[in-house]
Design a protein around this motif. Structure first.
Motif, mmCIF file in Angstrom:
data_model
loop_
_atom_site.group_PDB
_atom_site.id
_atom_site.type_symbol
_atom_site.label_atom_id
_atom_site.label_comp_id
_atom_site.label_asym_id
_atom_site.label_seq_id
_atom_site.Cartn_x
_atom_site.Cartn_y
_atom_site.Cartn_z
ATOM 1 N N MET A 136 0.766 -0.976 0.043
ATOM 2 C CA MET A 136 -0.014 -0.037 -0.061
ATOM 3 C C MET A 136 0.859 1.161 -0.127
ATOM 4 N N ARG A 139 1.805 1.963 -3.545
ATOM 5 C CA ARG A 139 0.857 2.503 -4.097
ATOM 6 C C ARG A 139 0.953 4.015 -3.817
ATOM 7 N N ALA A 552 -7.126 -1.242 -0.767
ATOM 8 C CA ALA A 552 -7.305 -1.258 0.644
ATOM 9 C C ALA A 552 -8.593 -1.954 0.650
#
Length: 589
Positions: A136, A139, A552
């Motif tokens: 994450m 990203r 997510a």
């Protein structure tokens, strides 16, 4: 609440008072001391709780994995360093330990790799795992880098509507009933396509948006019902202008986020060449295997399985040589035949080349007996087959053969370790403007109905619709389409003509796209653009095959959110307010 992050304490802080907050990664409780590995999003730090500190040691006896703690103490040097941790030379000697929140017994251990449903149901636990945190964060860096690059080059970040108008092309829309307009519906955007084109007509010149998009379609590992894309549009451009700008953007992003240098110039390949050589419009160039057309060699054979498609303009006979694979067992080959059957193959012919110098006597094949010496030699020559190789041959309708031989190429390439390391980007260009849908008995747009054709004359386009080529282009990376775009139609007459070829009559076009056709009449500039899949690029960078790992809160392959239990039923009162009733499983407005 804290003075430092767990993963950032270091020797510069030795002898200082430090407060850390985080989750218990592991706890080791001994007779006179407890060791707690405390974790936050930056990493892990070791906390030492000594028995002499009665209050803190008593709390240590209550602690379990994933308890949320606040610990204050003095940072000191570890007697035995742990080189597996970036904080492995220091530890925190606890003065006070506070349980901020206890944790029940976990449904799975965070160091395990739980099944997909478990991960989706307890996504908040899944996201605590360090590997998920790392993906994450990657990203986040990707999106930040994209924004900075475009902001610095004069692009304007403009938001477009989420509640918009349903259109008849592309995937199915997600519909939203209107409370104030009974019986009428908004649609969630499949992309900001028409709005970004209108922004070019409005004179904004360079637009971008990190856009949320929605498509009600069947899901795969690389598809979600809601997804994120980098949307871009340029005024007064041709293909080379768009491609040159975004090629440099992608090079910059991979340099900054991934630490790698992509090719100085991405190769270009037409759609026709990609399908002929690789059986795919998104070829993975890391695999050197290529398809070879062998129809000419087999037109005169008596074996109808080969001869009929070889003599049919709509047929194809393609061969794939796999070096050093003659040792494949019959069970292995049968497994490959079963695999390509999923893509429409009715069979998979093969020729094992045991000794090339011996000609027919040096091959093993169930189909060799149907081929004369000249045809067999021509197939082996065309593929460059050598002793120890196997040649697979597929025959049938052009599209079917192309699809299943392309899938076979990927599978054997991966199974046999023939995938090169690194990154292989390319542009695929010159897509067909239309493809004919046999079920609907009409043409459909291969990209979308706003893509400009290379034929600029409307009468000529209508006469050659079956072979017309579009001004569309896709960016492909390691066998994944990461971006797709085109030069758009900017003349209303051409747009109406394309709608007509797609079976969208004047009345329907006006009802669905009247605002676009009107806008095109007021000096619309030549324009074009592209959209990149943020989720897909992030997944590639993170080294995962599923985009769910870099979203997510993704949906499952059945478009469900197992954590929130969505979609779900709503009350009759809500439906009544929206002027909708559900009858026999169907909503009626």
């Amino acid at each position: 609440m804290r003075t430092h992050y767990c993963g950032l304490v270091n020797e510069a802080l030795i002898d200082q008072t430090v407060t850390l907050c985080g989750w218990v990664n592991t706890i080791r409780l001994q007779a006179h001391v407890a060791f707690v590995d405390l974790r936050d999003h930056e990493g892990v730090a070791q906390v030492v709780i000594e028995r002499d500190n009665a209050a803190a040691f008593a709390i240590a006896g209550e602690i379990g994995n994933e308890y949320c703690l606040r610990v204050t103490g003095t940072l000191r040097r570890r007697l035995a360093a742990n080189d597996k941790l970036k904080t492995g030379t220091v530890e925190l000697l606890a003065d006070t330990v506070e349980i901020l929140n206890a944790a029940k017994d976990l449904p799975f251990a965070l160091h395990e790799n739980p099944n997909e449903d478990m991960r989706m149901t307890y996504r908040y636990l899944d996201l605590r795992r360090p590997e998920m945190q790392a993906m994450m964060r990657k990203r986040t860096r990707l999106v930040q880098t994209l924004r900075r690059y475009l902001d610095e080059r004069g692009f304007q970040d403009i938001e477009t509507p989420i509640l918009t108008k349903a259109t008849p092309e592309g995937a199915r829309d997600y519909l939203v009933p209107s409370r104030v307009h009974p019986g009428q519906f908004y649609a969630l955007p499949q992309s900001p396509q028409l709005f970004k084109q209108i922004l070019m007509m409005a004179g904004f010149d360079r637009y971008y948006q990190i856009a949320r998009c929605f498509r009600d379609e069947d899901l795969r590992a690389d598809r979600q019902p809601e997804f994120t894309q980098l949307d871009m549009e340029f005024a007064f451009v041709e293909e080379k202008d768009v491609q040159g700008m975004v090629e440099e953007l992608i090079r910059h992003v991979f340099r900054e986020v991934q630490g790698v240098e992509l090719d100085a110039s991405f190769p270009r390949m037409t759609w026709a060449e990609a399908m002929r050589r690789f059986g795919s419009d998104k070829p993975d160039l890391r695999i050197a295997l290529e398809l070879v057309d062998v129809a000419e060699a087999l037109k005169g054979v008596e074996f109808k399985v080969f001869a009929e498609p070889a003599n049919d303009p709509a047929g194809r006979v393609a061969a794939l040589r796999v070096p050093g694979a003659a040792a494949l067992s019959r069970k292995d080959i049968d497994g490959l035949a079963e695999y390509v059957a999923r893509y429409g193959a009715k069979g998979l012919a093969w020729i094992k080349v045991e000794d090339r110098a011996r000609g027919r006597e040096g091959v093993s094949s169930p189909v060799a007996k149907f081929l004369d010496d000249a045809a067999l030699a021509a197939v082996l020559d065309a593929t460059g087959a050598q002793s120890g190789d196997i040649v697979f041959v597929g025959a049938g309708r052009w599209k079917t053969v192309t699809d299943f031989m392309g899938a076979l190429r990927l599978k054997v390439g991966k199974d046999r370790g023939l995938v090169e390391e690194g990154w292989k980007p390319l542009w695929v260009t010159d897509f067909p403007m239309f493809e004919y849908d046999e079920d609907e008995q009409r043409y459909v747009a291969l990209h979308h109905p706003f893509t400009a054709p290379k034929i600029d004359d409307i009468a000529d386009l209508k006469s050659h619709a079956a072979t017309a080529v579009s001004r569309g282009y896709d960016m492909v990376l390691n066998g994944n389409e990461i971006g797709g775009g085109s030069i758009r139609i900017h003349r209303p007459e051409m747009q109406s003509a394309v709608f007509g070829l797609l079976g969208i009559g004047a009345e329907e076009a006006e009802a669905k796209f009247g605002f676009l056709l009107k806008a095109l009449k007021f000096g619309a500039p030549p324009h074009g653009g592209i959209a990149f899949g943020i989720d897909r690029i992030a997944a590639l960078m993170a080294g995962t095959e599923s985009i769910r790992d870099v979203i997510a809160f993704p949906k499952t392959t059945s478009a469900q959110d197992l954590m929130t239990d969505a979609p779900s039923m709503v009350s009759d009162a809500q439906l009544k307010e929206l002027h909708v009733r559900v009858a026999g499983g169907e909503a009626v407005g």
